[in-house]
Each structure stands twice: as structure tokens, then as C-alpha cells.
Design a protein around this motif. Structure first.
Motif, PDB file in Angstrom:
ATOM      1  N   LEU C  14       0.831  -1.207   0.000  1.00  7.35           N
ATOM      2  CA  LEU C  14       0.000   0.000   0.000  1.00  7.35           C
ATOM      3  C   LEU C  14       0.864   1.255   0.000  1.00  7.35           C
ATOM      4  O   LEU C  14       0.632   2.197  -0.757  1.00  7.35           O
ATOM      5  N   LEU C  15       1.853   1.210   0.876  1.00  2.75           N
ATOM      6  CA  LEU C  15       2.761   2.363   0.979  1.00  2.75           C
ATOM      7  C   LEU C  15       3.413   2.636  -0.369  1.00  2.75           C
ATOM      8  O   LEU C  15       3.437   3.776  -0.855  1.00  2.75           O
ATOM      9  N   GLY C  16       3.890   1.538  -0.990  1.00  2.00           N
ATOM     10  CA  GLY C  16       4.559   1.680  -2.287  1.00  2.00           C
ATOM     11  C   GLY C  16       3.620   2.257  -3.325  1.00  2.00           C
ATOM     12  O   GLY C  16       3.981   3.180  -4.058  1.00  2.00           O
ATOM     13  N   ALA C  17       2.415   1.742  -3.357  1.00  5.63           N
ATOM     14  CA  ALA C  17       1.447   2.197  -4.357  1.00  5.63           C
ATOM     15  C   ALA C  17       1.124   3.671  -4.162  1.00  5.63           C
ATOM     16  O   ALA C  17       1.119   4.461  -5.122  1.00  5.63           O
ATOM     17  N   ALA C  20       3.968   5.786  -5.220  1.00  2.56           N
ATOM     18  CA  ALA C  20       4.098   5.776  -6.672  1.00  2.56           C
ATOM     19  C   ALA C  20       3.136   6.768  -7.293  1.00  2.56           C
ATOM     20  O   ALA C  20       3.490   7.528  -8.200  1.00  2.56           O
ATOM     21  N   VAL C  21       1.898   6.783  -6.774  1.00  4.09           N
ATOM     22  CA  VAL C  21       0.899   7.708  -7.312  1.00  4.09           C
ATOM     23  C   VAL C  21       1.352   9.149  -7.073  1.00  4.09           C
ATOM     24  O   VAL C  21       1.333   9.988  -7.986  1.00  4.09           O
ATOM     25  N   ILE C  22       1.806   9.401  -5.846  1.00  2.00           N
ATOM     26  CA  ILE C  22       2.259  10.774  -5.532  1.00  2.00           C
ATOM     27  C   ILE C  22       3.398  11.170  -6.454  1.00  2.00           C
ATOM     28  O   ILE C  22       3.407  12.233  -7.066  1.00  2.00           O
ATOM     29  N   VAL C  26       3.695  14.296  -9.070  1.00  2.00           N
ATOM     30  CA  VAL C  26       4.757  15.292  -8.895  1.00  2.00           C
ATOM     31  C   VAL C  26       5.603  15.374 -10.160  1.00  2.00           C
ATOM     32  O   VAL C  26       5.922  16.458 -10.653  1.00  2.00           O
ATOM     33  N   ALA C  27       5.940  14.204 -10.710  1.00  3.09           N
ATOM     34  CA  ALA C  27       6.764  14.181 -11.910  1.00  3.09           C
ATOM     35  C   ALA C  27       6.054  14.890 -13.056  1.00  3.09           C
ATOM     36  O   ALA C  27       6.660  15.611 -13.841  1.00  3.09           O
TER      37      ALA C  27
END
Lengths: 333, 444, 315
Positions: C14-17, C20-22, C26-27
Motif C-alpha cells: 500500500l505504501l509503495g502504491a 508511486a501515485v504521488i 509530482v513528476a
């Protein structure tokens, strides 16, 4: 006729050299050395010799075989580090521990950064703290001082230091009065002359101050730095003493125990790891004083000046950048 | 007598070694050939006014300073111009110079050669300035800044004090000291002339306390000269620096990057005051000066009054000859002088002394690593951090060096003198100043 | 036990996902739109960041190149001396352009005032910096144009291509030299010049920049150019110019005929990597004295290729 030499001015040089400064520090430590020999006898001689020889040996080995550069063990810096390390440890330390301490002092804290002048932390203190953490039992069992010519009762009587007693007592919920009435607690006269248990060098405040005065006259150290540490400790501890004399001891006690004089006069003033100008030096001194008292009053260790100096060593580059000497002709409006 | 004053911060006290302080000034016989380099003053070198084969008289103008900061040069002796060619200067570079084959010593008619002291100042302010300019007077303390430029105070500024530098803080040198003892009266008249030109009514002669006879002598004499006082100063190098002298004598700080006039001061050397006296009262151009020839091992340390253009070797011979173990020859004092490559180089207007150093003192000590003792910071009279600046310069971080005010450095050498590790601090500071100077110029 | 594993997997996943979305947003938000060609050009460059092209680094050079290609459709004045023709061709290909072949260059030391040729009259004692020494004095040998031998050029070289020869006290360039020009800028006396590398590494140049008249020049250094003009007269290709008592050989006009080398009375003209002279050479060549030129050539050939430009009149 000789070939003339061409070089930029100045063409004369003052008579000061690194070697002279280092040996001046050694001479300044002679009174404290004599006091330690007086109280700990041959043990003190043994610790001093092993420490100095080990430091010289490691410096030589590293310079000769690891760096493969010029060997500069006669510049006196390893001797100073060796004596300071010896000053910081109990007289009954096993030789092998001392040699490991010397290896850390010279190998890790000094040579790994590039040798003389490049170490960010005071080498002897790094060695001492390393030993304190690695060999906590041996490093905190202090032999009781017994004057050289007094009848030898038993060998190796150990006892806690004054600060250790204090910490223990406060931890047990005793009041200062109760702690001070402990027969093991040295009185002020003992603290001044060094008749108490402790490490080699922290014994006699008088001998340490004597050496300090010599170094100030010899212009090896500035008087402002040790004085700023001592004043800070005195004022800061004094404030707490005034607030609650039952829990916080008299500030003079703090000044005379736990190697504060040793740290303030010989360790904090180490040229390499202290700031480069007066403002910086005073700020550095005040920082050391504050951290020392914080550790002593609330920390886990009974004494704190070694840690305080090492912590402030880390701030030295920052202090050097933030505080510049007062420039001549700075436009003032 | 006033109490001892000095400057702060910094300063050092090198061994004084004033061997020749009791030797009276003596004249030297004229050499066969004089070599007069054109670039003798700070600023643009003057243009030669004579050509090969011309006959010149002593005191005749031979090169004219046309730029604003430039100074005239006069023939130091009569004779024939042999050639105008390159000659070695003190750093060994070849620079243009006028060679004069000396024939006799016939002076220009309008120069008063008598030893009588002329006390009355008849010239007006403007006339004084133009006379100083005509006679090619430059600052004789060593910087050789044309004096007439100094006398022209920029609009909107006012001079309050005239400070006369009789400090002679350089070890070994005694030429100013002897001049003060032997030509005190003339110096004081020179000071009055300068005071008139600058319209100031206060002049202070700063003398270091190691010359008590000079202090006493000038204090006696100055009683007859209104507004001139003598200030004894504590012995400390570099008190002869302009900014340090102002700080010591009147306790004012010249702002960074500004000239002394900013704080209402003009500084002049005692030698310059004497030269001004000769120019204004006697119409004598600057063709000779007092030079100390000294050093350990020299059999006869002396103070000579010599003509500009005399080879240094003549002076050395007169002082007992170059000792066998000479390792370094210095034009100037040991703290700020330049080491020179051969004794054939001529005396110029800015030569205050010739110092002979034995071999064992001429090589520098082997440098050790910096132990961060901060002694250089303590002795820096400009409040800089020499260890840091020299490191920046070594690493070629010139922009950072500029931000740390490397240009404030007066190159006094106190840092290198005091460094226990014998590091070449000033070498790198000079390099840094040079590069930062180039950077600043390209920015414009 | 299983619960723990499951819980760990879930939380980390969950943390990774979430991160990744954030990161994605940002990118997107801070995306810099850049010509992709810049990256391609930069990849083709040697990435030495030496500044030899005149720009602060390879990235900057790539940007300028792409800009020039887009705006002017040519790469005039842009050259990567380190990569040479190969790299510039590659760069041009990426940008769809063509470049002229450029002759490779190499740094040449135009001073032969070695310790033997220009004996020291004074000793220097101070900071090891040519720039400082240049300001302080003329030089140990007395020549105010000659090499000071303190190695500012060596310090400036990023390619390990220049070293001091302790015997002569002069720098020596080896074939790692990429002609970036750093040493040329570093030398306070302007002794180093970038010259044509030449066929088979053969070069002829005047190894002296002394502008003094013959007498004073020769007094300080036995191999100084005395401005006698003999080489100027003998050169059939007008490659030699005389100015301020000094000969200069234009390497673009020089045809490497070696006539000038023979006539030079002070051995100031150097030839490198030529074969040993025979007593009777090819047609047109005159009788040549065996000793002096052949010494130069013999040493030069005996040197390994990496030591080619070593100035060799050492005893």
C-alpha cells in the motif's frame, strides 16, 4: 659565490614551529603527570608509557606502511595524543585495552582523516570514548588514589568517582546533603590537590591550571576558551543550585570534578578541532559548558565533558563559517 | 610626551636588528654609468625626453610623466646618454631604462646646492603642487606613489590630519631614522609645506618607540612649528602601513577598499617630506635618496645618500663587500622587500634598503600541514583569515576568495611570519589577489 | 505467523502504491520539456567536462549544439576537441547535419630551456605555482619568456597527458592529449600552443618564444631563437614568419620539409617523429652534418610513442 634565493616576502620567519607548540603542550602537562604518578605510583607510569609508545608506534606504522609517506612522529603530536589519552583513563586499565584505545586514537581519529591538522575530532577523546563504550566496566572502575609514600594497604582498591557517587545518589533519590556525607566523597581540598579517585589526568585542578597558565603565557592557547567553558559551567550549574540546592549540587563541585579542568584546558583547546577565531572560540566554549552540564544533570553518564567536546567539534566547521573575525575598516554606519 | 599608542587588531614583532642605526648618512662617489629604469613609480612609466648621445646636466628632466599617475625622472648626474635600452629590473624582467655615462657632476643652474636651511615658504598652494610634480617626487616609503597626486584632494573631501610616517617598522632598515636625526629641521619645513599644500593645520609624526633619540630630537624641534606634534608609538609591525598608522595615531579606520582621505587623513613618509623640502625650497628634483645597506655578516652596515641609478653592487662594496655566505639579496626590508637576482640592479626611487641575508636564513623552512592554530588570524592587521584565503587561492576558488575580502590584504606578511607550520600563506594570497584583480577587471 | 507476513506485505504494498501515485503526479507537475536530442548528443560526447570546447561542460555544449542546429542548421564554431572528428560526426548525424573534417591538434611545449640549456642563476623558494612565480621574477634561468617549471600545466590537465620531466624541468606532453586547451590557458607565459598533430605524428615547430634580441636571448639559454631569419629565408612554402626577433612556423602552411631545422644555428627548431636522417637523403637534400640534427631525430625515434614530444636536448 652562492646562488641567490628568490622568494616572495616575508624573508624572515618567527621562531614558532609545530614541534615547539606540541612540546610546549607536553611540558604543560608535566605537573598533572607528576600528580598522577604521586597518587597512582607505577601504574600511572605504566599507563603513560604504554599510551605514548603505542600512539607513536601506530603513527609510525601507518605513515610508513599504509600512507607510504614521510614519517613525522617526532613532531610531537602523537606524544600529546598519547598523554591526553592516558590522562583520560583509569590507572588500572589492562594494557591491551589501552593499546586498542591508542589504535583508535591514532588510526581512526587522526590518520584516517589525513593526519596532523585534518582530524575533525580530538583524537584522544575519540579513543577515550571508544574505550568507555567498549569496555564500560574497566573504564569506570577507578582506583583510589594512594599517595606514593603512604603505606600500601592492599593492591587495587577501586571506588567510584565523585561525580559517579553524585549520579548514583541522585538516582537513588538522596538529597545532596546525604550524598556529600558519604565517606567516599572527597572534600574540596582533596579535589583541588587531586586526592580522590579518578582518571590519571583529572586528579588535581591546581596542577592542571598551572599547566594552563604556562600554555597561555607561551601563547599556545587563548585564555578565553577555557574560561568561557568554566564560566558557563559555573553559571549554568549555579542557576540550578540556586533553584533547588537539595537536588543540584554546588557549581564549584562541578568545576573540580569529572575532568572538567582537563577537558577545558587541554582537550577543548586542541588547535586542530577548535574554531579559528575569538568569537567562534567563545561560542564553542559556551556550547561545551552547556552540553557538559546537561549530560551531567540529566544524562546517563555521570560526566559529560568528553561528549560535549566531541559534539562541539562537529560544529566547528559551522562556527568557522558563521563567525568571521572583525575585519579592519568594515564600513560602519 | 604622550603615552604609547598602537593599532589593532593583529601585528607581530620581528627581531629588530637595526645594526646601522648609529651610522651617520654618508655620500658615495658617482659610478661610471648610471642606469635609470623608467618604471620607478606606481602607475604609468614616464616617456623618455632624451636620446642617445645627448648631454645632460645633473637635475635635468630626462623622462616626463604624461599620464595622471606618473612621475618625472631627472638626470642623477651630468654626462652623456649612452643608450636607451632594456635593463634588468629587480625581478629579473627586462624593462626600458636610460643609461648615462657619467662625466663630472655639473648641476642645472637653477638648483640651490647650498646646505643653508630655507625656512620661509614663499610658494602658493598651487605652486607647491606643481613644483612637487615637476621634481618627480614619489612616496619614498616604498610604494612610490606620485606625491603630487596625493596632494590633490578630490572634490568634496577634506583633509584634517597630515600623518608623517617615521615609524620604520621594517626590521634592519634605518634610513628614515638617520634622516630624522640628521635632517630634522628640513623634514619639519617639508611637513609645513605639505600642510600648506593640503590646507591642514594638524600634522602628527608617528615614530616607534625604539627610536627614542629621534622622538626626542623632533619633539624639541617641533616646538617651533605650530601644529606639528610627535607621537611615540609602540613597536609593532606593520605600523608603517598607511591604514595601521592612521588607526594608531588618530584611531580612525579607513573603510575597506577606500583611501585614507575618506577619514580625513593624508599619510606621507619622512623621506618624502624631506624630498618635498628640497624640491620646494631648493628646486632640487628627486635624484638621490638615503639607502640602508645592512645585514648579518656585512662588515660595515651603513646609510648612504646615493643617486638614483647607482648599481647596488657599488653600495655593497662601500659597506664592506658582499659576504661569502650570502644566500639572498633583498631590495627593501625583510618583511615586504623583494629578493633580487643579481647585485647589478640599480637603486631606484623606491629603494629604502639593501639587505644581505646569509645562506642559512635565506631558505624557507620546510612547510608542515596546517594545524589550524589560528595564529595567522590573530596577527592579521586587516582582520582576515589568511589560512582560509590561501587555501581558497590554492584551490582556485577565486570568487569565494573575493567574497572573503582577499583584496583587503595589504601583503604585510605577518601571517607567514607567524605561521608555525611555515606555510607559504602570502604566496598564495598574492596569487589570489592577482587573479581576483583580473576577475574584477574583466567584470567591468 | 501468516498474519504477520500478510500484514507486512499489505502495508508495504500500500505504501509503495501510494508513493508511486504521488511521485507520478509530482513528476507530471514538474516535468521539464527538453529536446530529446540534447540527451542523445550528450551521450555521444566524451563527458570529460573539460571545457575544451569553450563551454562549461558537456551538457552545456550539447544544449548549444542542438540550439545551433535548430536555429542555424549548422555547427559552425562548435567542436569537441576531445572526441575529435569521430564524435563530431556522430553528433552531426544525430542532428541530421554534416561537419567538416578537422585536423586533430596536440599541445606543444615551445620552450627548451631545460636545466642544461638554461642553467639556473638563482633558486626559487616558494609556493609551487607558475602564476605566482611569473609575477615574482623572471625565472631561475633568467629567461623572462621561458618555462618556469612549476607545473601549472600539469595541474590543469584532466587527461593525464602532461607531466614534468624532473631531469629537464620541462613539461612533456604524451599522446593522451586531446587538445582541450586547458594547459594553454594555465601557462602564465603562453608557452604551450595547440598545433596540428601532423601525419604520422610528425611535427616541426620553433621551441622558443623569446622576443629578445639574439644577444640577451642566447645569454640565458643556449637553444633560444635568436631571430636570425635563416629559417625564414630557406622555407620554400612561406610558412615561417619573423616578428620581434622570433620565428614562428605556421603549421597549416608547413609541409614538413625540414629545411629550417637544418639551418637553425641554435637548434631552436624541433622536428618530432621523423626517421633518422641518412648522410645522403632523397633528391634535393643537401649534405647534412651528422651530429646535430640526427641527435634530435635519433632520440625522438628512440622514444616510445607516448613520449613523442619530449624535448630532448638533454645531455
Amino acid at each position: 659565490m652562492n646562488m641567490f634565493t628568490i622568494s616572495g616576502s616575508p624573508h624572515v620567519h618567527g621562531d614558532e614551529s609545530v614541534k615547539k607548540i606540541m612540546y610546549a603542550v607536553v611540558y604543560a602537562m608535566v605537573p598533572a603527570m607528576l600528580v598522577s604518578i604521586y597518587f597512582f605510583g607505577l601504574d600511572a607510569v605504566r599507563v603513560l608509557l604504554i599510551s605514548v609508545l603505542a600512539c607513536l608506534f601506530f603513527e609510525w606504522v601507518i605513515q610508513k606502511y599504509l600512507i607510504k609517506g614521510p614519517v613525522t612522529i617526532n613532531d610531537g603530536s602523537a606524544v600529546v595524543a598519547g598523554i591526553l589519552l592516558a590522562f583520560n583513563i583509569p590507572a588500572n586499565i589492562p594494557a591491551w585495552m589501552l593499546i586498542i584505545g591508542a589504535l583508535v586514537t591514532i588510526g581512526v581519529a587522526k590518520m584516517s582523516f589525513g593526519g596532523l591538522g585534518k582530524n575533525p575530532f580530538n583524537p584522544a577523546l575519540v579513543g577515550r570514548v571508544f574505550m568507555l563504550i567498549s569496555f564500560p566496566v574497566q573504564m569506570t572502575s577507578w582506583p583510589v588514589a594512594k599517595p606514593l609514600f603512604a603505606p600500601q594497604l592492599t593492591d587495587a582498591i577501586t571506588g567510584p568517582t565523585a561525580l559517579g557517587l553524585l549520579k548514583e545518589g541522585v538516582g537513588a533519590g538522596k538529597t545532596i546533603e546525604q550524598i556529600m556525607s558519604d565517606p567516599q566523597m572527597p572534600d574540596y581540598m582533596d579535589q583541588l590537590t587531586g586526592s580522590m579517585s579518578g582518571s590519571l589526568g583529572e586528579m588535581s585542578a591546581i596542577a592542571l591550571i598551572l599547566g594552563g597558565i604556562y600554555m597561555v603565557i607561551r601563547k599556545v592557547i587563548n585564555w578565553q576558551l577555557p574560561v568561557s567553558i568554566i564560566l558557563t559551567v559555573f553559571v549554568f550549574a549555579g542557576i540550578f543550585h540556586l533553584i533547588d540546592p537539595q537536588h543540584y549540587i554546588n557549581p564549584t563541585f562541578h568545576l573540580l570534578t569529572g575532568g572538567l579542568m582537563l577537558g577545558a584546558i587541554y582537550m577543548a583547546t586542541d588547535m586542530v578541532s577548535s574554531p579559528m577565531n575569538m568569537t567562534g572560540k567563545i561560542i564553542y566554549g559556551v556550547g561545551i559548558g552547556l552540553i557538559t552540564i546537561i549530560i551531567r544533570l540529566w544524562g546517563a553518564y555521570p560526566e559529560g565533558i568528553s561528549f560535549a567536546i566531541l559534539i562541539m567539534n562537529a560544529f566547528t566547521p559551522l562556527i568557522n563559517t558563521a563567525f568571521k573575525p572583525k575585519r579592519f575598516g568594515l564600513i560602519k554606519k | 610626551m604622550n603615552s604609547l599608542k598602537t593599532f589593532a587588531p593583529g601585528g607581530v614583532h620581528p627581531e629588530e636588528n637595526k645594526f646601522s642605526e648609529n651610522t651617520p648618512i654618508s655620500s658615495l662617489p658617482l659610478p661610471k654609468q648610471l642606469v635609470i629604469p623608467l618604471g620607478q613609480n606606481l602607475g604609468a612609466p614616464p616617456k623618455p625626453m632624451v636620446k642617445k648621445g645627448d648631454e645632460v646636466k645633473t637635475g635635468q628632466l630626462i623622462a616626463k610623466g604624461e599620464a595622471f599617475i606618473s612621475a618625472n625622472i631627472h638626470a642623477p648626474a651630468s654626462g652623456k646618454v649612452a643608450k636607451i635600452d632594456d635593463a634588468l629590473d629587480s625581478s629579473g624582467y627586462r624593462r626600458q631604462a636610460i643609461f648615462i655615462d657619467v662625466i663630472d657632476d655639473i648641476w642645472e643652474e637653477n638648483i640651490d646646492q647650498t646646505p643653508d636651511i630655507v625656512r620661509e615658504i614663499t610658494l602658493t598652494k598651487e605652486e607647491i603642487v606643481s613644483r612637487v610634480k615637476e621634481c618627480g617626487i614619489v612616496g619614498l616609503g616604498g610604494a612610490t606613489f606620485p606625491s603630487h597626486v596625493k596632494l590633490m584632494i578630490p572634490d568634496g573631501k577634506k583633509a584634517e590630519y597630515l600623518l608623517i610616517n617615521g615609524v620604520e617598522c621594517e626590521p634592519y632598515l634605518t634610513s628614515d631614522h638617520r634622516l630624522m636625526l640628521e635632517r630634522g629641521e628640513e623634514i619639519l619645513i617639508g611637513i609645513k609645506i605639505l600642510m600648506k599644500a593640503l590646507s591642514v593645520d594638524k600634522a602628527i609624526i608617528g615614530i616607534e618607540n625604539n627610536k627614542p633619540n629621534a622622538i626626542q630630537h623632533l619633539t624639541e624641534l617641533s616646538k617651533n612649528y605650530v601644529g606639528v606634534t610627535v607621537q611615540a608609538l609602540k613597536v609593532k609591525y606593520p605600523q608603517g602601513g598607511e591604514k595601521q598608522l592612521i588607526k594608531a595615531a588618530v584611531n580612525r579606520e579607513v573603510p575597506s577598499g577606500k583611501l585614507p582621505i575618506e577619514v580625513g587623513c593624508v599619510v606621507s613618509n619622512v623621506g618624502t617630506a624631506f624630498a618635498v623640502y628640497e624640491a620646494v625650497q631648493k628646486n632640487k628634483p628627486l635624484i638621490e635618496r638615503v639607502v640602508t645597506v645592512t645585514g648579518k655578516g656585512l662588515s660595515n652596515p651603513s646609510n648612504f645618500l646615493v643617486r638614483v641609478g647607482t648599481p647596488i653592487s657599488d653600495l655593497l662594496n662601500a659597506a664592506g663587500g658582499l659576504p661569502e655566505n650570502t644566500g639572498k639579496l633583498i631590495n627593501g626590508g625583510p618583511m615586504m622587500g623583494k629578493s633580487i637576482s643579481s647585485p647589478d640592479i640599480p637603486i631606484v626611487k623606491g629603494s629604502s634598503g639593501i639587505l644581505v641575508m646569509p645562506v642559512e636564513e635565506s631558505r624557507r623552512k620546510k612547510p608542515n600541514p596546517c594545524i589550524r592554530c589560528s595564529k595567522c588570524t590573530e596577527v592579521c592587521p586587516m582582520g582576515l583569515e589568511p589560512y582560509f584565503l590561501s587555501k581558497l587561492s590554492k584551490l582556485e576558488l577565486f570568487e569565494k576568495a573575493e567574497k572573503n575580502n582577499i583584496m583587503d590584504c595589504i601583503e604585510c606578511g605577518s601571517c607567514q611570519f607567524t605561521c608555525p607550520s611555515s606555510l607559504p600563506l602570502l604566496d598564495f594570497l598574492r596569487l589570489g589577489k592577482l587573479r581576483v584583480g583580473q576577475l574584477i577587471r574583466t567584470r567591468k | 505467523m501468516n498474519d504477520i507476513v500478510l500484514f507486512a506485505l499489505l502495508t508495504m504494498g500500500l505504501l509503495g502504491a501510494t508513493l508511486a501515485v504521488i511521485l507520478y503526479f509530482v513528476a507530471q507537475k514538474f516535468k521539464v520539456i527538453e529536446d530529446p536530442k540534447i540527451d542523445l548528443v550528450e551521450d555521444a560526447l566524451p563527458k570529460a567536462n573539460c571545457g575544451g570546447c569553450g563551454y562549461p561542460g558537456c551538457r552545456n555544449f550539447a544544449e548549444v549544439t542542438v540550439k545551433s542546429a535548430n536555429e542555424k542548421q549548422n555547427l559552425e564554431g562548435l567542436n569537441c576537441p576531445v572526441g575529435g572528428n569521430a564524435v563530431m560526426k556522430q553528433v552531426a548525424a544525430i542532428l541530421g547535419l554534416e561537419v567538416e573534417e578537422k585536423e586533430p591538434l596536440i599541445a606543444v611545449i615551445r620552450c627548451n630551456g631545460s636545466k642544461a640549456n638554461s642553467p639556473a642563476k638563482v633558486q626559487f623558494d616558494g609556493a609551487s605555482s607558475c602564476a605566482f612565480a611569473h609575477n615574482l621574477f623572471a625565472g631561475e634561468g633568467g629567461c623572462q619568456f621561458g618555462c618556469l617549471g612549476l607545473g601549472d600545466c600539469v595541474d590543469s590537465c584532466d587527461f593525464d597527458a602532461i607531466h614534468m620531466n624532473p631531469e629537464t624541468g620541462l613539461p612533456v606532453v604524451n599522446d593522451k592529449c586531446v587538445a582541450c586547451g586547458a594547459c594553454v590557458k594555465a601557462c602564465p607565459r603562453g608557452i604551450i600552443e595547440l598545433r596540428n598533430k601532423g601525419k604520422k605524428d610528425r611535427r616541426i615547430f620553433v621551441s622558443c618564444i623569446n622576443k629578445e634580441k639574439g644577444g640577451p636571448a642566447k645569454k640565458n639559454c643556449s637553444v633560444a631563437c635568436i631571430g636570425c631569419s635563416k629559417c625564414f629565408q630557406v622555407c620554400p612554402y612561406e610558412a615561417i614568419t619573423m616578428a620581434n626577433n622570433l620565428a614562428y612556423i605556421d603549421f597549416e602552411k608547413c609541409k614538413l620539409c625540414r629545411k629550417c631545422v637544418e639551418v637553425c644555428p641554435t637548434d631552436a627548431i624541433h622536428e618530432l617523429n621523423f626517421p633518422l636522417r641518412k648522410v645522403k637523403a632523397e633528391t634535393g637534400a643537401q649534405e647534412i652534418q651528422e651530429e646535430k640534427p640526427s641527435k634530435v631525430a635519433a632520440v625522438a625515434t628512440a622514444e616510445s610513442a607516448s613520449q613523442e614530444t619530449k624535448n630532448d636536448n638533454i645531455v
